[in-house]
Enzyme design. Sequence first.
Site, PDB file in Angstrom:
ATOM      1  N   ASP A   1      35.218  47.604  43.076  1.00 11.02           N
ATOM      2  CA  ASP A   1      36.630  47.287  43.283  1.00 11.02           C
ATOM      3  C   ASP A   1      37.102  47.955  44.569  1.00 11.02           C
ATOM      4  O   ASP A   1      36.386  48.749  45.172  1.00 11.02           O
ATOM      5  CB  ASP A   1      37.473  47.682  42.074  1.00 11.02           C
TER       6      ASP A   1
ATOM      7  N   ASP B   1      35.508  42.651  33.524  1.00  9.84           N
ATOM      8  CA  ASP B   1      35.077  44.051  33.457  1.00  9.84           C
ATOM      9  C   ASP B   1      36.086  44.826  32.636  1.00  9.84           C
ATOM     10  O   ASP B   1      37.263  44.470  32.598  1.00  9.84           O
ATOM     11  CB  ASP B   1      34.987  44.677  34.856  1.00  9.84           C
TER      12      ASP B   1
END
Length: 361
Positions: free
Chosen positions: A92, A266
């Site tokens: 990320d 996720d």
Amino acid sequence: MSKFSFNIHHQHKKARSGIIVTAHGEMRTPAFMPVGTRGTVKAMLPESVAETGADILLGNTYHLMLQPTAERIVQLGGLHKFMNWDKPILTDSGGFQVMSLSKLCKITEEGVSFSSHINGDKYMLTPERSTEIQYLLGSTITMAFDECTPYPATFEEAKTSMQLTTRWANRSRNTFVKREGYAQFGIIQGSVYEELREQSAKDLVELDFDGYAIGGLAVGEGQELMFKVLDYAPDFLPQNKPRYLMGVGKPADIIGAVSRGIDMFDCVIPTRSGRNGQAFTKYGTVNIRNSKYADDNKPLEHDCLCPACRNYSKAYLHHLVRIGEILGSMLMTWHNLTYFQNLMSRIRAYIKLGKDFDFDS
């Protein structure tokens, strides 16, 4: 080396199943990515994570830039070698953690200035720096830098935030180093406003990212409102590119999102819940701390092939968790990650057969 590609093999209504091809191998979709925040999935060996059926895991730019630093990791051969994981890794951008964990966080056009939650050192994270860090880590899939719009937000607040994310996405895209088999995903924002989600998607699609994430959900709006956004938001994105719903991991949420066209997920839920003594099963959750399991000689799930279910009883797991033994966290986490990969396998099988999902766990 393989080119990055997404091949849809089966579709049932809006739900899709297929294969994403990357420089680090293939991943089956819909996919659930275990979270390896600091270069490790908590309480698991990387080899064990692979044994659960995971094709990809997630790393966190914010935490890795602080410790051990991206510069150290690249000197040691990159994140894949550092943590002994040869499959795809998605990182990320770090923005969400900066804004949620750091004190004295200040957002400007340039980026986000913040103090480390570890020692108070000051940092500046920009779209360029975030993209550079992910390059140094060797991320298979890099995420564009974005502002995760807080919830609730007024229309004007959400619009201002979304427009900043678009400008940052442009800078992230311009910084990204294109290499065969590697990808960069853009993140659409817009809170719960359809007009803003559509504009965000339109702006980011023009930047021709390799895939797209839907951000700013699972931040307190609840399942009903999240599904309402997912009823339209995926339709604004290209059919031939992966769609990733960030931070969503409750089984019923995953099933509902897949049926609305999402391909990737996720969440820390399986690992965090495992460490806290909660197991996921097809029949609902099990709080193994409960005294009713103290004499239960049966496995968590009779047809699960994880080590916890193959070799140990609920009574033994109850004992380990109650006394705080590390093995308890390991076995519960292994089971939960196996459950989530089995769930994704079941979902893919239903899509292949053209069947509606008749389960929610």
